[in-house]
Motif scaffolding. Structure first.
Motif, mmCIF file in Angstrom:
data_model
loop_
_atom_site.group_PDB
_atom_site.id
_atom_site.type_symbol
_atom_site.label_atom_id
_atom_site.label_comp_id
_atom_site.label_asym_id
_atom_site.label_seq_id
_atom_site.Cartn_x
_atom_site.Cartn_y
_atom_site.Cartn_z
ATOM 1 N N ARG A 32 0.839 -1.203 0.000
ATOM 2 C CA ARG A 32 0.000 0.000 0.000
ATOM 3 C C ARG A 32 0.871 1.249 0.000
ATOM 4 N N VAL A 33 1.554 1.443 -1.110
ATOM 5 C CA VAL A 33 2.401 2.614 -1.324
ATOM 6 C C VAL A 33 1.973 3.270 -2.630
ATOM 7 N N PRO A 34 2.315 4.548 -2.832
ATOM 8 C CA PRO A 34 1.957 5.177 -4.103
ATOM 9 C C PRO A 34 2.513 4.391 -5.287
ATOM 10 N N PHE A 35 1.648 3.907 -6.123
ATOM 11 C CA PHE A 35 1.810 3.112 -7.334
ATOM 12 C C PHE A 35 3.277 2.833 -7.681
ATOM 13 N N SER A 36 3.788 1.702 -7.206
ATOM 14 C CA SER A 36 5.167 1.312 -7.469
ATOM 15 C C SER A 36 5.305 0.800 -8.895
ATOM 16 N N ASP A 37 6.382 1.206 -9.565
ATOM 17 C CA ASP A 37 6.605 0.748 -10.935
ATOM 18 C C ASP A 37 7.466 -0.494 -11.013
ATOM 19 N N LEU A 38 8.137 -0.888 -9.922
ATOM 20 C CA LEU A 38 8.995 -2.070 -9.923
ATOM 21 C C LEU A 38 8.397 -3.095 -8.961
ATOM 22 N N TYR A 39 7.879 -4.179 -9.514
ATOM 23 C CA TYR A 39 7.106 -5.121 -8.704
ATOM 24 C C TYR A 39 7.333 -6.542 -9.211
ATOM 25 N N ASP A 40 6.923 -7.500 -8.398
ATOM 26 C CA ASP A 40 7.097 -8.902 -8.750
ATOM 27 C C ASP A 40 5.870 -9.423 -9.493
ATOM 28 N N THR A 41 6.093 -10.078 -10.620
ATOM 29 C CA THR A 41 4.987 -10.543 -11.456
ATOM 30 C C THR A 41 4.369 -11.833 -10.951
ATOM 31 N N ILE A 42 4.950 -12.433 -9.918
ATOM 32 C CA ILE A 42 4.375 -13.647 -9.337
ATOM 33 C C ILE A 42 3.556 -13.325 -8.097
ATOM 34 N N SER A 43 4.123 -12.493 -7.208
ATOM 35 C CA SER A 43 3.440 -12.195 -5.939
ATOM 36 C C SER A 43 2.611 -10.924 -5.993
ATOM 37 N N GLY A 44 2.917 -10.004 -6.885
ATOM 38 C CA GLY A 44 2.255 -8.704 -6.896
ATOM 39 C C GLY A 44 2.783 -7.753 -5.852
ATOM 40 N N ASN A 45 3.907 -8.081 -5.212
ATOM 41 C CA ASN A 45 4.497 -7.221 -4.200
ATOM 42 C C ASN A 45 5.425 -6.183 -4.827
ATOM 43 N N GLN A 46 5.507 -5.037 -4.191
ATOM 44 C CA GLN A 46 6.493 -4.030 -4.550
ATOM 45 C C GLN A 46 7.892 -4.612 -4.375
ATOM 46 N N VAL A 47 8.762 -4.374 -5.367
ATOM 47 C CA VAL A 47 10.167 -4.739 -5.251
ATOM 48 C C VAL A 47 10.992 -3.512 -4.865
ATOM 49 N N GLY A 48 10.689 -2.385 -5.441
ATOM 50 C CA GLY A 48 11.358 -1.133 -5.122
ATOM 51 C C GLY A 48 10.626 0.019 -5.780
ATOM 52 N N PHE A 49 10.915 1.233 -5.331
ATOM 53 C CA PHE A 49 10.384 2.466 -5.897
ATOM 54 C C PHE A 49 8.903 2.670 -5.561
ATOM 55 N N GLN A 50 8.518 3.926 -5.462
ATOM 56 C CA GLN A 50 7.112 4.286 -5.277
ATOM 57 C C GLN A 50 6.943 5.763 -5.614
ATOM 58 N N ALA A 51 5.744 6.103 -6.028
ATOM 59 C CA ALA A 51 5.372 7.498 -6.337
ATOM 60 C C ALA A 51 6.199 8.103 -7.466
ATOM 61 N N ARG A 52 6.884 7.301 -8.256
ATOM 62 C CA ARG A 52 7.770 7.868 -9.278
ATOM 63 C C ARG A 52 6.965 8.392 -10.470
ATOM 64 N N PRO A 53 7.428 9.503 -11.046
ATOM 65 C CA PRO A 53 6.716 10.053 -12.203
ATOM 66 C C PRO A 53 6.772 9.168 -13.433
ATOM 67 N N VAL A 54 7.603 8.119 -13.416
ATOM 68 C CA VAL A 54 7.676 7.218 -14.568
ATOM 69 C C VAL A 54 6.329 6.595 -14.901
ATOM 70 N N GLN A 55 5.377 6.632 -13.959
ATOM 71 C CA GLN A 55 4.068 6.054 -14.263
ATOM 72 C C GLN A 55 3.336 6.846 -15.344
ATOM 73 N N GLY A 56 3.885 7.973 -15.768
ATOM 74 C CA GLY A 56 3.372 8.608 -16.974
ATOM 75 C C GLY A 56 3.451 7.680 -18.172
ATOM 76 N N GLY A 57 4.309 6.657 -18.085
ATOM 77 C CA GLY A 57 4.417 5.672 -19.144
ATOM 78 C C GLY A 57 3.157 4.852 -19.339
ATOM 79 N N ILE A 58 2.282 4.855 -18.336
ATOM 80 C CA ILE A 58 0.986 4.174 -18.489
ATOM 81 C C ILE A 58 0.246 4.736 -19.705
ATOM 82 N N PHE A 59 0.521 5.992 -20.065
ATOM 83 C CA PHE A 59 -0.182 6.655 -21.160
ATOM 84 C C PHE A 59 0.394 6.312 -22.534
ATOM 85 N N ALA A 60 1.241 5.302 -22.611
ATOM 86 C CA ALA A 60 1.892 4.992 -23.882
ATOM 87 C C ALA A 60 0.889 4.702 -24.988
#
Length: 769
Positions: A730-758
């Protein structure tokens, strides 16, 4: 944190269980470098399991046995009792308008959890409604003292808590808003957190303030006597709770009326300095219009809240005892008596923000925020902001509707949900200033990883948000980087990685040092420049001409180092530098083709033809050497007996080929990669590269956009949505996460989530060439 022990006594038959404190991630206590986050030799172990499965739009089914439920709000979400539309955000954005105005709710339900700055430090907002004399919590965790019997022995005792809260019935997120709906005591109450995003309007976008509108109405046909209370704490001023703060009430004229405001600031101002990521300078401003039912008060949390619970009003006084944030926890409250409330809603508009001057330092020169050049004072700005509320809500309605409609058209409801939680996060990593030449510039903070100033490989993944919604803003973000390279202070022939090691001080790297990524950043700058020019052909031509010399220098660096980039660091530096990278080489090749387009716009036809020809030669080499001998996929690195045979990665840099319409990658490669990715994805997405199981959500959406004509595109959208909608982190939308568990691996709240708009960035592209 002892905020709850005030002297209100309410008799109950048994104590209420205390809500567990929200877990603060370890990453919030330090500033690690990106490359130090992980050095895995294999996949990330699954931790905690899947938090829930999707049962209809935004509603969670019961959590699995392995998923930890850490708060009252998590319990509500996990049992499926709360609707969250169109997505349940990992953390709900509340006031998110800049690197230092970034407050989130790390939960789904408004009551019982304190709000937090993005890195986990509490930035408390307490909310209590008094309905027919009975008090209910509706925001934060502002507990009171409850006196309870001690069994049958006749000795009363006390516990900290709050006997009752309004029942939350829904959570809705849009690209600009987070809206909580609650009810209780016959009254419905709505909390609308609006952080405006103002494409094309630099004055409004520069304002470091955010709205909160509290609305209430009777929902049972009866009339109710209602008072509403809201406060913020001194924690908004610093992440170091031992710091002393000062405060004062103030009145500000606006739109024919008057605002009542609280101004709170550190006693020891430290300009251009951070304290655990929060700004150590500036003034927090908390305000609301003066009405006949308004009262205000500052003081110890337990006393101010007790005053409201006991009396339904505050004392219109200010505590004269300036002190440390943690010394009796001073809070700054407003109470509005709504009177006899019927079925027609009454609203209480509030705003919160952080006023800082200067904003950043650039090569030793202090730069002022852009709002300071557009308004005579912060009071003038505050008055404008409040007077603009109705119009701001109207503009937000239009922007929300456009983004939602466009997103649904290209990716369905799941994609619209991702866009709803990404836009504020992208803009929230940036701020507008007056540049050295008096013109607007924008800077970006590399939030939660290195903390660098205007990191190019953070700006690049964020750029689709601006390519789609606000191309001119992208140009303003590029200007400081181009200006630094053109100054001659940067000695290298390739583009710099960033403008300074620690935001907000852009001191440059005049020794040529820093976290250099020569082909990565050079390619990024050329691709973003070409994308801007493509989206804004009029001003883009002037931009291309003005910066042509440095852009050509960078393109020539790429030509000299392609088609094989050798051993270089690159943006996914947590995985380490890489030799002969297929993905990195592709970025460089597309960037050479991007320079062809830049040259054409600038009127340099010979250069345009030359760069186009060179890119075509390079791509022929790339196709041959990137192909795995199995013919099933591209390799991670160029093939050969000592190369990448049998390896693979996410070739997200193919997105730029689609975005710019360069048409370099053969259709057969797209079909091959689409089929391969469809076969190797995990529950929450496509791993970034072998042998790891982690992914980057921005690169997932770059890939979905690149392969948007194939079924894997929708698969990736839905997998990233499932991650965001169910992650237990439960952190601001982490961009680095595990594809098996769905857990955050690192980073949060980063502006890179602008990439969602690709995918949206492709909507209006110029497809020529």
């Amino acid at each position: 944190m002892p905020r709850d022990d005030h002297d209100v006594s309410i008799q109950v038959t048994e104590p209420s269980p205390a809500a567990p404190a929200p877990v603060v991630p370890a990453s919030a206590t330090r500033r690690p470098r990106r490359r130090d986050f992980l050095r895995f030799s294999g996949g990330v172990a699954a931790v905690g399991g899947l938090a829930g499965t999707i049962a209809g739009t935004g509603v969670l089914a019961p959590a699995s046995a392995g998923a930890a439920v850490t708060s009252q709000s998590d319990t509500a979400a996990a049992t499926g009792s709360l609707a969250a539309t169109p997505i349940r955000p990992p953390a709900a954005p509340l006031a998110v308008r800049g690197p230092y105005l970034s407050t989130w709710l790390p939960a789904t339900v408004s009551p019982a959890t304190w709000q937090e700055f993005w890195q986990g430090h509490t930035t408390a907002m307490g909310g209590i409604a008094r309905i027919d004399g009975v008090a209910y919590v509706f925001m934060g965790d502002p507990g009171i003292i409850l006196t309870v019997p001690n069994g049958n022995y006749g000795t009363p005792s006390t516990v900290q808590g709050f006997q009752q809260a309004l029942q939350q019935t829904s959570l809705e997120v849009t690209p600009t808003r987070t809206v909580f709906t609650l009810e209780g005591g016959g009254v419905g109450l709505t909390l609308e957190f609006l952080s405006p995003v103002e494409p094309g309007d630099l004055t409004r976008q520069s304002i470091p303030l955010s709205y909160l509108v509290i609305s209430a109405r009777s929902i049972d046909g009866a009339t109710h006597d209602v008072q509403v209370y809201a406060d913020i704490s001194g924690e908004w001023c610093s992440a170091d709770d031992s710091q002393e703060i000062t405060w004062a009430p103030a009145q500000v004229s606006y739109g024919g009326g008057t605002l009542q405001a609280w101004t709170i600031q550190l006693a020891n101002q430290q300009p251009l300095t951070e304290q655990n990521q929060q700004a150590a300078w500036g003034t927090t401003v908390w305000s609301t219009p003066v009405t006949s039912g308004l009262t205000y008060q500052s003081g110890q949390d337990i006393l101010v809240r007790a005053q409201f619970v006991d009396n339904g009003q505050l004392t219109n006084t200010s505590d004269p005892n300036y002190r440390a944030i943690q010394d009796d926890w001073p809070v700054f409250g407003f109470c509005v008596d709504l009177g006899q409330l019927g079925g027609t809603a009454k609203s209480v508009p509030l705003s919160v923000g952080l006023v800082r001057t200067p904003a950043v330092s650039y090569l030793g020169q202090d730069l002022q925020p852009l709002w300071a050049a557009r308004f005579s004072s912060w009071q003038d700005m505050l008055g404008f902001f409040h007077a603009d509320l109705a119009a701001a809500r109207g503009r937000a309605d239009l922007l929300d509707a456009k983004i939602t409609s466009d997103a649904r058209s290209v990716g369905g409801t799941a994609y619209a949900g991702l866009c709803a939680i990404a836009l504020r996060q992208a803009y929230g990593g940036t701020e507008l200033v007056v540049g050295p030449d008096g013109q607007p510039w924008a800077f970006l903070k590399e939030i939660s990883s290195d903390g660098n100033v205007s990191t190019v490989d953070v700006l690049f993944p964020a750029s689709p948000a601006w390519i789609y919604a606000d191309p001119g803003y992208l140009a303003l973000l590029l200007e400081p980087l181009l200006s630094y390279a053109e100054s001659g202070d940067w000695p290298e022939t390739f583009a710099p990685h960033d403008l300074g090691s620690a935001y907000p001080v852009a001191s440059g790297h005049n020794d040529g040092g820093g976290e250099n990524m020569p082909m990565e950043e050079t390619g990024n700058m050329l691709i973003m420049t070409a994308a801007y020019i493509q989206q804004a052909p009029g001003p883009g031509a002037a931009f291309a001409t003005a910066h042509y010399t440095i852009l050509k220098q960078w393109a020539d660096y790429l030509v000299a180092n392609l088609p094989d980039p050798g051993y270089q660091n690159q943006t996914d530096d947590f995985a380490g530098p890489i030799a002969h990278s297929v993905n990195l080489a592709l970025k460089g090749i597309i960037a050479v083709a991007a320079m062809s387009k830049i040259a054409a716009v600038a009127g340099n036809t010979a250069d345009a033809a030359s760069y186009k020809s060179q890119a075509q030669q390079f791509i022929s080499y790339w196709v041959t050497h990137a192909q795995d001998p199995s013919a099933a996929h591209l390799d991670l690195t160029y093939n050969g007996p000592d190369g990448g045979n049998g390896t693979w990665g996410t070739t997200y840099n193919g997105f730029a080929d689609r975005l710019l319409g360069t048409g370099l990658i053969p259709s057969s490669v797209l079909a091959e990669q689409a089929a391969w990715y469809e076969s190797v994805s995990n529950l929450f997405g496509l791993p970034l590269q072998v042998p790891h199981s982690y992914a980057k959500s921005d690169w997932e959406m770059f890939t979905a956009a690149w392969l948007s004509q194939y079924p894997v595109s929708q698969q990736l959208i839905e997998q990233v949505y499932t991650y965001a909608n169910t992650t237990p982190s439960r952190v601001p939308f982490s961009d680095l996460y595990d594809t098996i568990s769905g857990n955050q691996v690192g980073f949060q709240a980063r502006p890179v989530q602008g990439g969602i708009f690709a995918l949206l960035a492709l909507l209006h592209r110029n497809a020529e060439g």
